[in-house]
Design an enzyme around this catalytic site. Structure first.
Site: not given
Ligand SMILES: *Cc1c(COP(=O)(O)O)cnc(C)c1O
Length: 395
Positions: A183, A242, A211
């Site tokens: 990320s 996301k 992602h």
């Molecule tokens: C954003 C993210 C999460 C958490 O996801 P949410 O739905 O925002 O709680 C978990 N793992 C990774 C790699 C992320 O980038």
């Protein structure tokens, strides 16, 4: 007065953050999450969201959410195991499993709680979790909650992974876990190599596709599909928050994994399920991914255009292979200054420094989306060029 005294230790720590230049007030949006947003009262071009495909404002998602809310109400009223599982929650899970080519799936309140729930419950004392050193905080916390031993391998290093597998050869269960797309750097896990090594030791593989879903693979099915590894990755974790544009996390996996998590995953057992509107919007998002693949094509076109522009201007974008594009500037204070300057030039892009990224690798983290126009991207590049020159980051 008494309360003030009791919280003085927090004030002291906050003062230290301010001294170190690490105190960051929240930026408040006065508009929907879109390519342009109103931040702290100012209209700016947005390069800070994870809204890869523009789905947060997609009419199909919005109307699905409204319709489900009218029909099913605003909240679900209970945890899933008591009376909080509605047909719409089960329908979302069927659709996710079908989309990910797995037998079953289970939805959690967020990606964060999905990782906590899985890692905390699936393995126990006498087992091992083998984890990439740059995995997301929610994976790290899930491992902390687990009674299994933790074993951290070097970032994307297959030989080091093999050493860890060898060392723990005799453990009851070995679980290898990696982000699909990392990320902060936007690089992709070498998933084919990870699966091959793991198979040699009968180790389970879990990939966090927060992602990668909506970004990689056919119709955005994620990194497993991208590497043609369907059926060989045991747990595909993903988020609906996301590219999917809504809220939630899930694990797509064989049926026994779902059945087990329903009985043991604590965020599933002890926290209320999604409002029906959230589940409905998640289903609508899958429909959009299947019906409008041109969104993903446009995302990659925009990514290529923006990265090429940054390179032409003279910026370093690190190891990124995806729409997450770090503009690396070095010192933390320079990243914050450049972010501030970009804002005054009408571009919203956050500076990120130590400890989120290594010292000396501070950056502006950018994500372009499929809905940015060429003109918007060019405007962003102009701002980066001007700000970068002024601060001496580029010549
Ligand atoms: C954003 C993210 C999460 C958490 O996801 P949410 O739905 O925002 O709680 C978990 N793992 C990774 C790699 C992320 O980038």
């Amino acid at each position: 007065m008494i309360t003030e005294k009791k919280t003085q230790f927090l004030v002291d720590e906050l003062d230290q953050l301010k001294k170190d230049g690490l105190f960051r007030p929240l930026r408040v949006l006065g508009s929907a999450q879109d390519t342009e947003v109103v931040v702290d009262g100012k209209r700016v071009l947005n390069l800070s969201s994870n809204n890869y495909l523009g789905l947060t404002t997609h009419p199909r998602l919005k109307s699905a959410m409204v319709k489900a809310t009218e029909e099913w109400g605003a909240g679900s009223g209970a945890v899933r195991t008591i009376a909080g599982t509605m047909t719409i929650h089960e329908e979302l899970e069927r659709r996710l499993a079908e989309f990910k080519h797995t037998e079953a799936s289970l939805v959690f309140q967020s990606g964060f709680t999905a990782n906590l729930g899985v890692l905390q419950s699936l393995v126990k004392e006498g087992d091992v979790i083998i984890s990439d050193e740059l995995n997301h905080a929610s994976i790290i916390d899930g491992i902390r909650l687990s009674k299994a031993e933790r074993s951290i391998f070097k970032h994307r290093d297959l030989d080091d992974l093999e050493r860890h597998l060898e060392k723990h050869r005799d453990k009851r269960v070995k679980l290898v876990v990696t982000d699909g797309v990392f990320s902060m750097d936007g690089d992709i896990a070498p998933l084919a190599g990870i699966v091959e090594r793991a198979e040699g030791f009968q180790a389970l593989v879990m990939v966090d596709d927060a992602h990668a879903s909506g970004v990689l693979g056919k119709n955005g099915r994620g990194s497993v599909n991208h590497f043609a590894l369907d059926g060989r990755v045991d747990l595909q974790m993903g988020t609906l928050s996301k590219a999917i544009g809504v809220l939630g996390g899930y694990v797509a996996a064989p049926q026994p994994v779902r059945d087990f998590l329903i009985h043991r995953a604590r965020p599933f057992l002890f926290s209320t399920s999604h409002p029906p509107g959230v589940a409905a919007a998640g289903i609508a998002a899958i429909d959009v991914l299947l019906a409008e693949p041109e969104r993903i094509e446009r995302l990659w076109k925009n990514t290529a255009r923006f990265k090429a522009g940054l390179k032409r201007i003279g910026f370093e974008t690190g190891a990124s292979e995806t729409p997450i594009t770090p503009v690396i500037v070095g010192k933390g204070s320079v990243a914050m200054d450049l972010s501030d300057r970009l804002f005054s030039l009408g571009v919203f892009a956050q500076g990120i420094g130590y400890p989120t990224v290594p010292e000396g690798r501070a950056r502006i983290r950018t994500i372009v989306t499929s809905v940015h126009t060429d003109q918007q991207l060019d405007r962003a590049l102009e701002a980066f060029e001007q700000g970068g020159r002024e601060l001496g980051v580029i010549a």
